[in-house]
Design an enzyme around this catalytic site. Sequence first.
Site, short mmCIF file in Angstrom:
data_model
loop_
_atom_site.label_atom_id
_atom_site.label_comp_id
_atom_site.label_asym_id
_atom_site.label_seq_id
_atom_site.Cartn_x
_atom_site.Cartn_y
_atom_site.Cartn_z
N ASP A 10 0.88 -1.17 0.00
CA ASP A 10 0.00 0.00 0.00
C ASP A 10 0.92 1.23 0.00
O ASP A 10 2.12 1.12 0.30
CB ASP A 10 -0.86 -0.03 1.27
CG ASP A 10 -1.60 1.26 1.50
OD1 ASP A 10 -2.25 1.75 0.57
OD2 ASP A 10 -1.52 1.80 2.63
N ASP A 12 -0.35 5.07 0.83
CA ASP A 12 -0.69 6.08 1.84
C ASP A 12 -0.73 5.47 3.24
O ASP A 12 -1.50 4.55 3.50
CB ASP A 12 -2.04 6.72 1.51
CG ASP A 12 -1.96 7.48 0.20
OD1 ASP A 12 -1.17 8.43 0.13
OD2 ASP A 12 -2.67 7.10 -0.75
#
Length: 253
Positions: A10, A12
């Site tokens: 991922d 953010d």
Amino acid sequence: MPQLKALIFDVDGTLSDTERDGHRIAFNKAFAEANLDWCWDVETYGILLKVTGGKERIRYFIERFQPVFNLPVDLDGFIKDLHQSKTNHYVALLQSGAIPLRPGVERLLTQARSAKLRLGIATTTTPENITTLLNATLGADSIGWFDVIAAGDVVPDKKPAPDIFQYALNKMDLSAEDCMAFEDSENGLLSSLQAGLKTIVTINEYTRNDNFDGALIVLDQLGEPGTAFTVIDGDAGEAGYVDVPLIKRLFET
Ligand code: XBP
Ligand code: MG
């Protein structure tokens, strides 16, 4: 027996703490530029973060927090333009060098490449946000370190739906059982688990109270030699930072 072949990250909250001092600031700049008197403070943004995706977050804010707002005839177009302005501000922030990677990220990516593990990205954010972040922190070549950068609107349903991880796996021609995912939030973990991926979680300020049931291990950060992580849930043995041997050990348990 499954063999660890790839790490899927991922962005953010995981590669970088982008939300409070990055995305939030950029949203507020876009609102000001559009002469809207909206301002997302740190606390409000924590509530809004439960909705993944910037365009979806703006729509939710209008519906939930702006009951008297005069809806434009073309609401979709209005949100799209406002979000494009937000992306422009966010990219400028990244280019200024204001948003670093989280501790241990550069070390782990470099080590994983040396160990011939493949790398992928599965994220909700807009594609140019990722390439700009990588460019600003690791240099232009780093974009090529990733076999796939799966991002934003390429799938119909954003996290917590599993679609973006499934998309990344498809593009890499890998099955979930051969990969490890890295996430920072409950929505992200739900997405990776539903895609069938074992997942390591590193929390942050906004996600520390999320539910991480199903994660292999929950840490406060990846850690570095000399700056050990704190284990929130799970067993890291003697390790103080996440490296390829620890990932393999967790993968095999
Ligand atoms: C991240 C997001 C993103 C960013 C904003 O979620 O929800 O929406 O906050 O990005 P995750 P855009 O880390 O779970 O992928 O404004 O570009 O959509
Ligand atoms: Mg995240």
